[in-house]
Every structure is written in structure tokens, then in C-alpha cells.
Design an enzyme around this catalytic site. Sequence first.
Site, PDB file in Angstrom:
ATOM      1  N   TYR A  56      83.827  35.413  13.721  1.00  0.00           N
ATOM      2  CA  TYR A  56      82.566  35.071  14.388  1.00  0.00           C
ATOM      3  C   TYR A  56      82.665  33.636  14.891  1.00  0.00           C
ATOM      4  O   TYR A  56      82.596  32.684  14.104  1.00  0.00           O
ATOM      5  CB  TYR A  56      81.375  35.196  13.434  1.00  0.00           C
ATOM      6  CG  TYR A  56      81.055  36.597  12.975  1.00  0.00           C
ATOM      7  CD1 TYR A  56      81.569  37.714  13.617  1.00  0.00           C
ATOM      8  CD2 TYR A  56      80.220  36.804  11.883  1.00  0.00           C
ATOM      9  CE1 TYR A  56      81.259  38.996  13.182  1.00  0.00           C
ATOM     10  CE2 TYR A  56      79.899  38.084  11.449  1.00  0.00           C
ATOM     11  CZ  TYR A  56      80.427  39.175  12.100  1.00  0.00           C
ATOM     12  OH  TYR A  56      80.107  40.445  11.668  1.00  0.00           O
ATOM     13  N   GLY A 212      68.069  43.814  18.427  1.00  0.00           N
ATOM     14  CA  GLY A 212      66.799  43.364  18.985  1.00  0.00           C
ATOM     15  C   GLY A 212      66.136  44.371  19.891  1.00  0.00           C
ATOM     16  O   GLY A 212      64.971  44.201  20.262  1.00  0.00           O
TER      17      GLY A 212
END
Length: 334
Positions: A56, A212
Site C-alpha cells: 500500500y 464507498g
Amino acid sequence: MDTRNLGTTGPRVSALGLGCMGMSALYGEADRTESIATVHAALEAGVTLLDTGDFYAMGHNEMLVGEALRTAPAARREQALLSVKFGALRDPDGNWAGYDGRPAAVKNFAAYSLQRLGADHIDVYRIARVDPDVPIEETVGAIAELVEKGHVRHIGLSEVGADTIRRAAATAPISDLQIEYSLVSRGIEDRILPTTRELGIAVTAYGVLSRGLISGHFGRDRKLAANDFRAHSPRFQGENLQHNLDLVDALRKVAEGRGATVAQTAIAWVLSRGEDIVPLIGARTRERLAEALGAVAVTLDEADLAAIEEAVPADAAAGARYPEAQMVHLDSER
């Protein structure tokens, strides 16, 4: 906060875990100070499981989590359980270059993660995607050696199918499978979830708000930055997006009837799927964290669940959960 077993061989974890990826990469810019404050707030609220990956933002996320733990009160720091994914290869431009599950690479990745996290062990360690050139038995066997030496406490898997789960479990005890699971991503229900339950393996569910999409906060005309994963995700494109947001509008009506937000209802639905499932919430701010934590107090009865199923039927989402080039790496889709 209520705690759950992370598989028959795993530790006790909070009802919700915190996925930290978005604090560093793939969803546009994030505020480091707010990210660390959000980790602290999660620990203060009783969240124990923190999920990260060594790839990441090329180690940035592990260093951020490490800083958050160093600056947290000692009691909160000690309750934290670290789940780490490894194996994804990157280049200096941020491009993806496959996966490496060779035993020597596994131990190399772990050494660097321990350093970046400032930890003496990793609680759950897992390869992010299966390396097609290395048998899963060899990768899991290398993690098992790290367990024997105390560098890792428990072995996990990520985005693997039922057959691979069985092969891995025959090699060493597996505590947890991390995989996408939400109202609009229910592919694990046919073969994968029955397999984990048969073998006593927990599920850490990521993408519970579909990045989301079903949070209730994603606008129909929202513009995404080029470095935002969703700008290239099929579910966020054109007619797919409009169709999927119609589903969200239908879910909103159910949520309002329960006095809950859309996000809380979507998370509560995942919680209702079983005590062996721990949803990861990808909150990047304390405000979104507080909303997500409210899902634990939302109890869905049979009428609520039926209404949710009617609003968002299985397989109702338009578009695949990853771009086609990434779908080919998902053992869970085979």
C-alpha cells in the site's frame, strides 16, 4: 465492543476491523494527521483489528500504522492486532508487476514489514493474491515457519477459492480468509463461505461499502482523481454507476425506516451474516469511523433483512468489482 473469534485457531477480535489502505493509497489524497487520529479513535472505541499491506503506497501504509501505534496510549497499543498482506510487486512508478509467493520472498517481505510497523510480530499474515507460479502449499509453509519462530501468530489467506482454501488448510492451520463481501458482492456465498465454515476459518470481509459506492455518500456527478482506483472501476462508470446508485436509493429508504444511515445498514447486513464474519471498515476520518461504528448497534430482524434483499437483490450490481485485468488474478473467481 463485542468480540468475535478469528477462526478456531485465531485471536479474539472486535466486531469490526479497521482497513487502513485508503489512508495511503488508491482513493485519492488522504490527510496523515487525520488518518492517525482515526486509528487512535478506533482503538479508543474498542476496535482491535488493524489491516494493512506492505504494498500500500510501497510501505507508506505500514509506516503510518506503525506511527499511529507508537503514539497511541500503551493500553490501546497492546490491544491492537495487526493483519498484513504481502506479495504484490510494484515498480517505482507505482505500477503492478504480479505476485511473489516464493518461501524466500515471504520471509523477506515479513522482515521489512516488521521493521516498518515497529513490531516484533504480525498477528495475521497472508499473501494478497495467489502467486500462479508457486503452489499455495509452499507459500503457506513459509508462513508456518515464521509462526514457529514467533514472527507471525496466525496464517491468513486472501481472495482465494474453495479448492485453494482446502489445500492451504491441509498444509497448516488457517485462521482467516480476507475477501470482498457486501450486499453487492456476494460471490462467496455459494462455495467459499461453506468451505470456511466447514474448516473453522473466519472471514474478514473487506469492501463492505463497495469502496464507498453503497455508503450513501457517493454523489451521482462526483469527479474522481486519476489516482483514485474507482476512476477505473467498472462499478463506478457511466450507466453502471447510475444503476448502482439507484440500488443505494432503494436501500436508503430501508435505512431511514430503521433510523440508521445507509452505511450503517450495509455494514449491519454483513454483521448479520454470522459470528464468523468481521467487516473491515475503510474509514479515513473520525467522522466516517463514528458512523460506521454505529452499525454495531443496528439490529436487523427478518422483516428488515427481507426489505434489504428486495432493495438490493443478490447479483443486482452492474459491473465487475475489479477491472478485467485485475480479475484474472483472483483465485476466488475461478
